[in-house]
Design an enzyme around this catalytic site. Structure first.
Site, PDB file in Angstrom:
ATOM      1  N   THR A   1     -28.270-116.933 -58.689  1.00  0.00           N
ATOM      2  CA  THR A   1     -28.445-116.941 -57.303  1.00  0.00           C
ATOM      3  C   THR A   1     -27.315-117.948 -56.783  1.00  0.00           C
ATOM      4  OG1 THR A   1     -29.898-118.715 -57.128  1.00  0.00           O
ATOM      5  CG2 THR A   1     -30.881-116.539 -57.170  1.00  0.00           C
TER       6      THR A   1
ATOM      7  N   GLY B   1     -21.067-100.623 -32.299  1.00  0.00           N
ATOM      8  CA  GLY B   1     -22.353 -99.911 -32.386  1.00  0.00           C
ATOM      9  C   GLY B   1     -22.036 -99.005 -33.556  1.00  0.00           C
TER      10      GLY B   1
ATOM     11  N   GLU C   1     -26.976-112.320 -61.512  1.00  0.00           N
ATOM     12  CA  GLU C   1     -26.250-113.325 -62.331  1.00  0.00           C
ATOM     13  C   GLU C   1     -26.324-114.797 -61.932  1.00  0.00           C
ATOM     14  OE1 GLU C   1     -23.212-111.667 -64.638  1.00  0.00           O
ATOM     15  OE2 GLU C   1     -23.735-109.323 -64.273  1.00  0.00           O
TER      16      GLU C   1
ATOM     17  N   ILE D   1     -33.339-104.988 -64.279  1.00  0.00           N
ATOM     18  CA  ILE D   1     -32.302-104.410 -65.230  1.00  0.00           C
ATOM     19  C   ILE D   1     -31.563-103.456 -64.728  1.00  0.00           C
ATOM     20  CG2 ILE D   1     -32.078-103.763 -67.640  1.00  0.00           C
ATOM     21  CD1 ILE D   1     -33.484-106.460 -67.215  1.00  0.00           C
TER      22      ILE D   1
END
Length: 390
Positions: A372, A347, A370, A165
Site C-alpha cells: 500500500t 455528468g 504490491e 492473487i
C-alpha cells in the site's frame, strides 16, 4: 463507447531496437487491445488470447536474458512497454507486470539448471504466471504468512491459502512463499508451483470495484506436492526474494499507473476540445485549462521518476528507495488525474458511456497492490530518517 486508441507519447528510447519494440506494442495496443477494452471489462472477461499474442510477439520476457527466452531489454524500455499497454487496457499492462514479477524469483535466484528447465516456457511458451505472497490474514505484514511447506522425502508438501492473487485460477504457474522454519521473515522459502498441481484450487474470483477483466482470487493449497528442484533459493531465503521481487514489481505498477493516467488525460483533452458551452469549446476556459496543465505536469513528473529509478536498476545501483517513491507518486497521480478527468467530462464522466469512470475505479487499486502507499511511505522514511526506534 469504445476506448480511444492510446495517443503516442514522445519517448526517449536508447536504441533503434527499442524504438521498433515500442512501435510494435503501439500497433498491438491500437488494433488488438483498445477496441475491445470497454466491452470486455464490463463483461469481466479475461483476455487470455492477448497474453498469447504478447508471448508470441516476444513481450512476456522483455527484461530477462535471451539465453532463457527473454528479450534482453533494460528496465527503462520494459517499463515504457508496460505504460503503453496499460494506457490501452490496465488489465493487460498489470497482467504483464504480474507475470514479470512471478518470473523474477526463478530468473534471479534459481540455479542454472532450474532456469534452463523452466524459464524458456515461462518467458516465451504461452504460459502465464502469478505471484502468491499475501494471505487472508497476512497482507502488509507479509512476514507473518501461515502457508506451510513440510519436507516429505525428496520434496515438499504445501498447505495453506493465498489471497488477492492476480491471475488466480488462470495462471499456469505460481511463485509461492511458504513457511518452512521459524516464525518471521527468516522462516520463509520460495517455490515454483505448477498451475495444474494436484491439490491446488482457486476460489471464485473476487467481485471488485474495477479491473473486472483481471481475475483476483484466493488459491488453496491442499497437500500440494512439489519436488525439491522446484524450491527457489535456499531454505529461509524466500522473504528476501519476495522483497527483492517487489522492488522491481513496484516500478511495474508505477509505469502502469502513468499509462492509465495518460489515457485519462487524452480522453479529457479530446472531450474538452469538442464540448462547447457559452459558444466556445470548454478547453478555452482558464479554470479547465489549468486543470489539464496540472494533470499533464503530474504525469510527466511520474514518468520521469519511474524512469530514473529504472536507470538506477539497469546500472546495478540500489533503487529500493526510488522504486517506493515511484510507486507512491505515480499511483497517487493516477488517482488524482482520473478523478480530474471525470470532473472535466462533468455528468458524462460519471456514466459508463465514457471510459474515464472506469479509469477512476481502476486507479484506486494501484494505491493498494504490491505494498500500500502507506507502506511505501514507511519504506521511504526508513531510507531518509533511518529505522524506527524501538
Amino acid at each position: 463507447m469504445p476506448d480511444r486508441a492510446p495517443q503516442p507519447v514522445d519517448r526517449q528510447l536508447p536504441t533503434d531496437e527499442a524504438r521498433d519494440l515500442i512501435s510494435l506494442v503501439r500497433d498491438i495496443a491500437r488494433h488488438e487491445i483498445a477496441p475491445k477494452a470497454a466491452e470486455e471489462e464490463d463483461a469481466g472477461r479475461f483476455p487470455r488470447e492477448v497474453f498469447t499474442l504478447l508471448s508470441r510477439s516476444g513481450l512476456l520476457g522483455l527484461p530477462y536474458d535471451a539465453e532463457y527466452g527473454g528479450g534482453d531489454q533494460p528496465y527503462e524500455v520494459y517499463l515504457q512497454v508496460l505504460e503503453e499497454l496499460a494506457a490501452a487496457r490496465l488489465t493487460v499492462g498489470l497482467g504483464l507486470s504480474v507475470h514479470t514479477l512471478a518470473s523474477y524469483a526463478l530468473a534471479a535466484y534459481g540455479t542454472k539448471q532450474q532456469r534452463a528447465d523452466h524459464l524458456p516456457a515461462m518467458l516465451g511458451g504461452d504460459l502465464l504466471g502469478a505471484y502468491a505472497l499475501s494471505e487472508p490474514a497476512s497482507g502488509s505484514d507479509a512476514a507473518s504468512l501461515r502457508t506451510k511447506a513440510v519436507r516429505d522425502g525428496d520434496g515438499w508438501v504445501l498447505t495453506g491459502t493465498k489471497a488477492w492473487i492476480t491471475h488466480g485460477g488462470v495462471a499456469d504457474f505460481y511463485t509461492v512463499m511458504a513457511r518452512t522454519g521459524v516464525e518471521g521473515p527468516r522462516g520463509v522459502t520460495a517455490f515454483l508451483v505448477p498451475g495444474d498441481a494436484e491439490g491446488l484450487s482457486a476460489a471464485a474470483p473476487e467481485k471488485k470495484m474495477g479491473l473486472k477483466g483481471s481475475p483476483t482470487a484466493q488459491i488453496h493449497l491442499d497437500g500440494v506436492r512439489v519436488p525439491d528442484e522446484r524450491r527457489i533459493g535456499e531454505e529461509g531465503q524466500g522473504f528476501a526474494i519476495a522483497l527483492s521481487a517487489l522492488d522491481s514489481g513496484r516500478l511495474g505498477i508505477a509505469a502502469c499507473a502513468i499509462g492509465l493516467a495518460q489515457a485519462a488525460l487524452d480522453e479529457a483533452v479530446a472531450y474538452a476540445a469538442d464540448r462547447r458551452q457559452f459558444g466556445r469549446p470548454i478547453a478555452d476556459f482558464q479554470g479547465l485549462r489549468f486543470m489539464l496543465a496540472d494533470m499533464a505536469t503530474q504525469i510527466e513528473a511520474g514518468r520521469a521518476l519511474y524512469l530514473a529509478a529504472a536507470r538506477l536498476r539497469d546500472a546495478g545501483r540500489p533503487f529500493a528507495r526510488e522504486a517506493a517513491m515511484a510507486k507512491l507518486f505515480c499511483t497517487d497521480t493516477a488517482m488524482r488525474v482520473t478523478t480530474d478527468a471525470v470532473q472535466v467530462l462533468g455528468g458524462y464522466g460519471y456514466t459508463a458511456d465514457f471510459p474515464v469512470e472506469r479509469y477512476m475505479r481502476e486507479a484506486k487499486v494501484l494505491q493498494i497492490v504490491e505494498g500500500t502507499n502507506q507502506i511505501q511511505r514507511m519504506v521511504i522514511a526508513r531510507h531518509v530518517a533511518g529505522p524506527e526506534s524501538r
